[in-house]
Design a protein around this motif. Sequence first.
Motif, short mmCIF file in Angstrom:
data_model
loop_
_atom_site.label_atom_id
_atom_site.label_comp_id
_atom_site.label_asym_id
_atom_site.label_seq_id
_atom_site.Cartn_x
_atom_site.Cartn_y
_atom_site.Cartn_z
N HIS A 115 0.81 -1.22 0.00
CA HIS A 115 0.00 0.00 0.00
C HIS A 115 0.84 1.27 0.00
CE1 HIS A 115 -3.15 -2.70 2.19
NE2 HIS A 115 -3.24 -2.85 0.90
N ALA A 163 3.98 -2.43 5.90
CA ALA A 163 4.31 -2.78 7.29
C ALA A 163 5.38 -3.86 7.32
CB ALA A 163 3.04 -3.27 8.01
N TRP A 199 4.37 3.63 1.50
CA TRP A 199 4.91 3.98 2.83
C TRP A 199 3.91 4.74 3.69
CZ3 TRP A 199 4.91 9.08 3.92
CH2 TRP A 199 4.93 9.97 2.85
N LEU A 200 3.04 5.54 3.08
CA LEU A 200 2.14 6.36 3.90
C LEU A 200 1.08 5.51 4.60
CD1 LEU A 200 1.14 9.13 4.90
CD2 LEU A 200 -0.14 9.35 2.75
N LEU A 201 0.60 4.49 3.89
CA LEU A 201 -0.53 3.71 4.41
C LEU A 201 -0.17 2.27 4.76
CD1 LEU A 201 -3.17 5.06 1.87
CD2 LEU A 201 -3.09 5.54 4.33
N GLY A 202 0.99 1.81 4.35
CA GLY A 202 1.25 0.40 4.60
C GLY A 202 2.71 0.07 4.56
#
Lengths: 329, 329
Positions: free
Chosen positions: A147, A154, A149-152
């Motif tokens: 997704h 992980a 770097w901002l949203l995922g």
Amino acid sequence: MSDAVVVGLDVGGTSTRAVALTLSGERLGTGRAGGGNPTSHGVERAAAELLTALRGAVRGFDPARVRAGAVGLAGAGRLRADPAGRAAFDRAWSDAGLRCPYTVHSDALVGYASGTAAPDGTILIAGTGAIAAQVRDLRLDRIADGHGWLLGDAGSGFWLGREAVRALLADLDTGTAPGPLGRRLLAELLGTTEVAARPRDTVDAVVQAVTRQPPVHLARFAPPVVDEAVAGDPGAAELLHRAAAHLVTSAGRIRADGATTPLVLGGGLLTGDTPLGAAVKAEAGRRWPDAPVHSAGDGAAAAAWLAARTLPEVTDPAARHALLVPSAD
Amino acid sequence: MSDAVVVGLDVGGTSTRAVALTLSGERLGTGRAGGGNPTSHGVERAAAELLTALRGAVRGFDPARVRAGAVGLAGAGRLRADPAGRAAFDRAWSDAGLRCPYTVHSDALVGYASGTAAPDGTILIAGTGAIAAQVRDLRLDRIADGHGWLLGDAGSGFWLGREAVRALLADLDTGTAPGPLGRRLLAELLGTTEVAARPRDTVDAVVQAVTRQPPVHLARFAPPVVDEAVAGDPGAAELLHRAAAHLVTSAGRIRADGATTPLVLGGGLLTGDTPLGAAVKAEAGRRWPDAPVHSAGDGAAAAAWLAARTLPEVTDPAARHALLVPSAD
């Protein structure tokens, strides 16, 4: 021994690799070129790198002997939907003297095939970003994360770098002396490991040093996290464990509990004998105890194998995989 | 009843408020102006808004009667270190007809003083960002978080919005039907609550819609998280609880275990009778069971009280606080 030749290409963001193999696994030639991700570099540039790598691979023989080819690249779906891009790739293909058809696959599928011949399984990739994909009949099926770097992402290199800086900031806030990893980040970001008399000044300087760069550059701190974890920094080791848990959680979003199909680990942080790879193997072993876990290997050879599978004389693809794709485990 | 008048200003990012009070709490005048944060708007603009708000507050009486003033603003430290900025503020002050000295305080200290007269305690603020500060003798001491959206602001409006989108993406990855909050985000981001036949297309569209905007705009999804938590969405409620835990963890980085000094909650997400404020109160009550928790209130009045404390006739500042600063609890 069959005379047929197949060609495989692995088009990555920093390099493009090509290999020409006979069906018995003889390596007739290899080629290298610069990064050619069509999404980040543009399709014309990607096609130019493809041509350079291809020419290297077929330099030693008549390229008309090549019976099938395959290309793995990030953004394969976008390329397939882009007639101009596809035409540029076709042109490179024929400019290199190849007359056979070729297929385009996502880098995730090629990464998967570099670790196993099994038609069904899971690929989990962690580099700067992180993504997991379910493979069914050697096609990508469901996908988890990726997704950005901002949203995922992980558990990715970006994630490790960001969490390492966050742990340093938490130490500075609480007044805890930074450990080895924290001191390395301070040296890298501020040119000193000294904390200011007013620690908030160091906090502000760290935040400013990070935010002066594009966020994704935080991924440059992933190798220090890995190094310091190996060297015994418990905070760094904790970050690796949390990253591994995130990556396995992402894979678990698309992979059934108790699955016994292979799990292939790819990307710079997981491929080969890496500490994060070991942590993911341990975590995955608890969740899928009966599943084999493989390391992704030679993407160009895996692409060549995907090409070979389309030939009528290849009746046992798994046996052919053993000949064409060197194991990275 | 003393005749002395004090003036307080609360210079915020979206509005500037001023109040003129007698020492017995009589409200002689108030003024409003636009946002004047000197860091984001520039010092000249901040000083101009300050002047507008000040003129409103002293319109009904002779401004030479004002004996002391105080200004609260984000970036107070930067202003104090900036001679040109300080000169611009001085000019606004005298252009409004005031002849007395004034002090400049950080918005966090003024927020603290709007909730309590106790000289020692903690202020915890959650709006778009999040920060906690220890107050000692009515000065800011140690600070936790406030590290910005990329590296911190854990439990802030940005954090809530980002985690809400992440939860939606996780649902889409696993093939779970989005709940009420997820559907609201889909409607907001894509104009439809329908998930595409290939859910990855919806994932890609959500990621693109978010990344087209500045990251901090994710904070716009904090109010939907709060609304849906209140309306019974368990996923939204879980996010509020995780945000509260993060905020209390940040406060715990600078506040001693078992502290009994007041904890003041400020910022749009915590001030007054808000669901996140209630969750933080519950979490803080477990960690600091003997500490009073107050809501931040009228920042301009709190600044006026900070000014009043400097006057020789104010011998009992706590009693004066009760007269000058309306309780927000």
